[in-house]
Design a protein around this motif. Structure first.
Motif, PDB file in Angstrom:
ATOM      1  N   MET A 281      -9.095 -11.177 -33.843  1.00 10.07           N
ATOM      2  CA  MET A 281      -9.882 -11.110 -35.066  1.00 10.07           C
ATOM      3  C   MET A 281      -9.666 -12.357 -35.910  1.00 10.07           C
ATOM      4  O   MET A 281      -8.559 -12.911 -35.954  1.00 10.07           O
ATOM      5  CB  MET A 281      -9.505  -9.872 -35.870  1.00 10.07           C
ATOM      6  N   GLY A 282     -10.726 -12.812 -36.571  1.00 12.62           N
ATOM      7  CA  GLY A 282     -10.604 -13.984 -37.438  1.00 12.62           C
ATOM      8  C   GLY A 282     -11.923 -14.256 -38.140  1.00 12.62           C
ATOM      9  O   GLY A 282     -12.889 -13.496 -38.035  1.00 12.62           O
ATOM     10  N   ARG A 283     -11.956 -15.386 -38.867  1.00 11.28           N
ATOM     11  CA  ARG A 283     -13.161 -15.744 -39.613  1.00 11.28           C
ATOM     12  C   ARG A 283     -14.308 -16.058 -38.654  1.00 11.28           C
ATOM     13  O   ARG A 283     -14.120 -16.661 -37.602  1.00 11.28           O
ATOM     14  CB  ARG A 283     -12.910 -16.939 -40.527  1.00 11.28           C
ATOM     15  N   GLN A 284     -15.492 -15.652 -39.017  1.00 11.95           N
ATOM     16  CA  GLN A 284     -16.682 -15.911 -38.211  1.00 11.95           C
ATOM     17  C   GLN A 284     -16.883 -17.412 -38.051  1.00 11.95           C
ATOM     18  O   GLN A 284     -16.853 -18.163 -39.022  1.00 11.95           O
ATOM     19  CB  GLN A 284     -17.903 -15.271 -38.871  1.00 11.95           C
ATOM     20  N   GLY A 285     -17.086 -17.844 -36.791  1.00  7.99           N
ATOM     21  CA  GLY A 285     -17.258 -19.259 -36.496  1.00  7.99           C
ATOM     22  C   GLY A 285     -16.000 -19.919 -35.988  1.00  7.99           C
ATOM     23  O   GLY A 285     -16.059 -21.034 -35.459  1.00  7.99           O
ATOM     24  N   SER A 286     -14.833 -19.266 -36.124  1.00  4.93           N
ATOM     25  CA  SER A 286     -13.593 -19.807 -35.586  1.00  4.93           C
ATOM     26  C   SER A 286     -13.479 -19.410 -34.112  1.00  4.93           C
ATOM     27  O   SER A 286     -14.262 -18.611 -33.596  1.00  4.93           O
ATOM     28  CB  SER A 286     -12.391 -19.298 -36.379  1.00  4.93           C
ATOM     29  N   TYR A 287     -12.488 -19.979 -33.427  1.00  6.92           N
ATOM     30  CA  TYR A 287     -12.365 -19.781 -31.983  1.00  6.92           C
ATOM     31  C   TYR A 287     -11.060 -19.089 -31.619  1.00  6.92           C
ATOM     32  O   TYR A 287     -10.045 -19.234 -32.305  1.00  6.92           O
ATOM     33  CB  TYR A 287     -12.423 -21.121 -31.254  1.00  6.92           C
ATOM     34  N   ALA A 288     -11.094 -18.351 -30.515  1.00  9.94           N
ATOM     35  CA  ALA A 288      -9.898 -17.768 -29.910  1.00  9.94           C
ATOM     36  C   ALA A 288      -9.893 -18.166 -28.442  1.00  9.94           C
ATOM     37  O   ALA A 288     -10.898 -18.024 -27.742  1.00  9.94           O
ATOM     38  CB  ALA A 288      -9.902 -16.247 -30.038  1.00  9.94           C
ATOM     39  N   THR A 289      -8.760 -18.692 -27.974  1.00 11.73           N
ATOM     40  CA  THR A 289      -8.620 -19.041 -26.568  1.00 11.73           C
ATOM     41  C   THR A 289      -7.916 -17.885 -25.863  1.00 11.73           C
ATOM     42  O   THR A 289      -6.746 -17.593 -26.137  1.00 11.73           O
ATOM     43  CB  THR A 289      -7.809 -20.337 -26.398  1.00 11.73           C
ATOM     44  N   VAL A 290      -8.644 -17.216 -24.991  1.00 16.96           N
ATOM     45  CA  VAL A 290      -8.151 -16.007 -24.333  1.00 16.96           C
ATOM     46  C   VAL A 290      -7.925 -16.294 -22.849  1.00 16.96           C
ATOM     47  O   VAL A 290      -8.785 -16.877 -22.184  1.00 16.96           O
ATOM     48  CB  VAL A 290      -9.129 -14.830 -24.494  1.00 16.96           C
ATOM     49  N   THR A 291      -6.744 -15.911 -22.354  1.00 17.77           N
ATOM     50  CA  THR A 291      -6.410 -16.074 -20.936  1.00 17.77           C
ATOM     51  C   THR A 291      -6.592 -14.743 -20.226  1.00 17.77           C
ATOM     52  O   THR A 291      -6.097 -13.712 -20.694  1.00 17.77           O
ATOM     53  CB  THR A 291      -4.964 -16.568 -20.769  1.00 17.77           C
ATOM     54  N   PHE A 292      -7.309 -14.786 -19.102  1.00 14.34           N
ATOM     55  CA  PHE A 292      -7.551 -13.588 -18.301  1.00 14.34           C
ATOM     56  C   PHE A 292      -7.015 -13.809 -16.889  1.00 14.34           C
ATOM     57  O   PHE A 292      -6.752 -14.946 -16.471  1.00 14.34           O
ATOM     58  CB  PHE A 292      -9.055 -13.283 -18.206  1.00 14.34           C
ATOM     59  N   ARG A 293      -6.889 -12.721 -16.153  1.00 17.21           N
ATOM     60  CA  ARG A 293      -6.646 -12.830 -14.727  1.00 17.21           C
ATOM     61  C   ARG A 293      -7.498 -11.789 -14.014  1.00 17.21           C
ATOM     62  O   ARG A 293      -7.776 -10.714 -14.553  1.00 17.21           O
ATOM     63  CB  ARG A 293      -5.171 -12.674 -14.376  1.00 17.21           C
TER      64      ARG A 293
ATOM     65  N   MET B 232     -15.983 -17.874 -29.430  1.00 14.17           N
ATOM     66  CA  MET B 232     -16.226 -17.953 -30.879  1.00 14.17           C
ATOM     67  C   MET B 232     -16.258 -16.551 -31.466  1.00 14.17           C
ATOM     68  O   MET B 232     -16.886 -15.652 -30.914  1.00 14.17           O
ATOM     69  CB  MET B 232     -17.543 -18.662 -31.173  1.00 14.17           C
ATOM     70  N   ARG B 233     -15.587 -16.381 -32.570  1.00 18.38           N
ATOM     71  CA  ARG B 233     -15.624 -15.106 -33.280  1.00 18.38           C
ATOM     72  C   ARG B 233     -16.924 -15.004 -34.072  1.00 18.38           C
ATOM     73  O   ARG B 233     -17.367 -15.990 -34.665  1.00 18.38           O
ATOM     74  CB  ARG B 233     -14.435 -14.982 -34.236  1.00 18.38           C
ATOM     75  N   GLY B 234     -17.512 -13.816 -34.077  1.00 21.76           N
ATOM     76  CA  GLY B 234     -18.722 -13.643 -34.864  1.00 21.76           C
ATOM     77  C   GLY B 234     -19.621 -12.564 -34.306  1.00 21.76           C
ATOM     78  O   GLY B 234     -19.514 -12.165 -33.140  1.00 21.76           O
ATOM     79  N   ALA B 235     -20.536 -12.089 -35.157  1.00 24.60           N
ATOM     80  CA  ALA B 235     -21.509 -11.080 -34.748  1.00 24.60           C
ATOM     81  C   ALA B 235     -22.556 -11.698 -33.833  1.00 24.60           C
ATOM     82  O   ALA B 235     -22.700 -12.923 -33.758  1.00 24.60           O
ATOM     83  CB  ALA B 235     -22.173 -10.469 -35.981  1.00 24.60           C
ATOM     84  N   ALA B 236     -23.312 -10.844 -33.121  1.00 25.30           N
ATOM     85  CA  ALA B 236     -24.296 -11.326 -32.158  1.00 25.30           C
ATOM     86  C   ALA B 236     -25.360 -12.193 -32.825  1.00 25.30           C
ATOM     87  O   ALA B 236     -25.772 -13.226 -32.273  1.00 25.30           O
ATOM     88  CB  ALA B 236     -24.938 -10.146 -31.439  1.00 25.30           C
ATOM     89  N   ASP B 237     -25.831 -11.801 -34.019  1.00 24.26           N
ATOM     90  CA  ASP B 237     -26.842 -12.596 -34.725  1.00 24.26           C
ATOM     91  C   ASP B 237     -26.314 -13.982 -35.066  1.00 24.26           C
ATOM     92  O   ASP B 237     -27.026 -14.986 -34.968  1.00 24.26           O
ATOM     93  CB  ASP B 237     -27.285 -11.878 -36.008  1.00 24.26           C
TER      94      ASP B 237
END
Length: 290
Positions: free
Chosen positions: A106-118, A133-138
């Motif tokens: 969670m964070g401010r709309q327009g900011s980024y989160a780097t997520v690692t998956f496997r 990027m964090r944010g709503a679909a619109d």
């Protein structure tokens, strides 16, 4: 002017193909996404810092397994994340609990989160990182539209500069002159579209913020209603106790009335017996025998 205006708006984060060093410096200039803005002593850098958004990942209950992707959000738009992927880290933080992972995303709309998956691919376990990027679909839709317009504007600007350089060339063809005119008109139209999209983006952010505030108000009202219902239930419980007590009092009064009626009847009989005895005493005794 168009490119500078774009970068001023998005704080330099609009270019996905920019160098990692530039992205790092851009992020350092922003407040932390995972810390409440109210904890900072300085003024907020953005009016929406207090409103938090995710990246559109839906996790399975109690697990770090992707269960679904919110349509239109960055996780779904990236094309890299699939249901069944396991989340390993968020912004470098590992060994996450579900609640901690959700908090970091969670964070401010327009900011980024780097997520690692496997993900299991055949017999191999592959790890990969995705910047979301964090944010709503619109919001994501408008950002992508603005980026597309910026790319088109950059291409047309370069072509415009090339044609302007050839404008004084006597060998410049009439087609080039016509092309210059078309590019100038296209640039003006494109700039108008960018301004329109930015206005829509502002409106969308403000509307989302307004709806969030309304949701907070409704949640607060719901809590008040729940508290009021609790008090009503407590009052009804007290009323039940009072009704029971009144019923017992009424029963006691009824028993007292019955007892009083019995005493009245007994007293009446005693008074009648007393009157009879008095009458017997008032009768003259018979004369003695001669």
């Amino acid at each position: 002017h168009l490119i500078m205006d774009w970068e001023d708006w998005f704080g330099g984060e609009s270019k996905t193909n920019s160098k990692s060093e530039t992205q790092t410096q851009s992020r350092k200039s922003q407040p932390s996404n995972n810390v409440d803005s109210s904890a900072n002593s300085g003024p907020q850098k953005h009016p929406h810092d207090g409103v938090l958004f995710g990246v559109g990942l839906e996790l399975a209950p109690g697990q770090l397994i992707v269960d679904g992707l919110t349509p239109g959000c960055s996780a779904e738009k990236s094309g890299s994340v699939m249901p069944g992927d396991e989340m390993v880290a968020v912004d470098g933080a590992e060994d996450l609990t579900v609640s901690h992972a959700k908090q970091l995303m969670m964070g401010r709309q327009g900011s980024y989160a780097t997520v690692t998956f496997r993900r299991m691919e055949g017999s191999n376990l592959r790890s990969f990182k995705v910047q979301l990027m964090r944010g709503a679909a619109d919001y994501i839709f408008l950002v992508e539209a603005l980026r597309s317009l910026e790319t088109q504007n950059s291409r047309l600007t370069k072509e415009n500069e090339r044609l302007r350089a050839n404008q004084g060339d006597p060998e410049a063809t009439k087609a080039d002159q016509e092309r210059i005119r078309e590019l100038l008109e296209s640039n003006e139209e494109l700039y108008g579209q960018i301004k329109s999209y930015k206005t829509k983006l502002n409106t969308a952010e403000d509307e989302i913020l307004r709806l969030r505030y309304q949701q907070d108000e409704l949640n607060a009202q719901s809590k008040k209603v729940a508290e009021l219902m609790r008090r009503i239930n407590e009052t009804e419980g007290e009323n039940d106790g009072l009704r029971k007590g009144m019923k017992e009092i009424d029963q006691e009064r009824f028993e007292e009335k019955q007892y009083y009626r019995l005493l009245t009847e007994k007293l009446k009989k005693l008074e009648e017996e007393n009157e009879r005895l008095k009458r017997e005493l008032d009768v003259e005794p018979p004369p003695p025998p001669p």
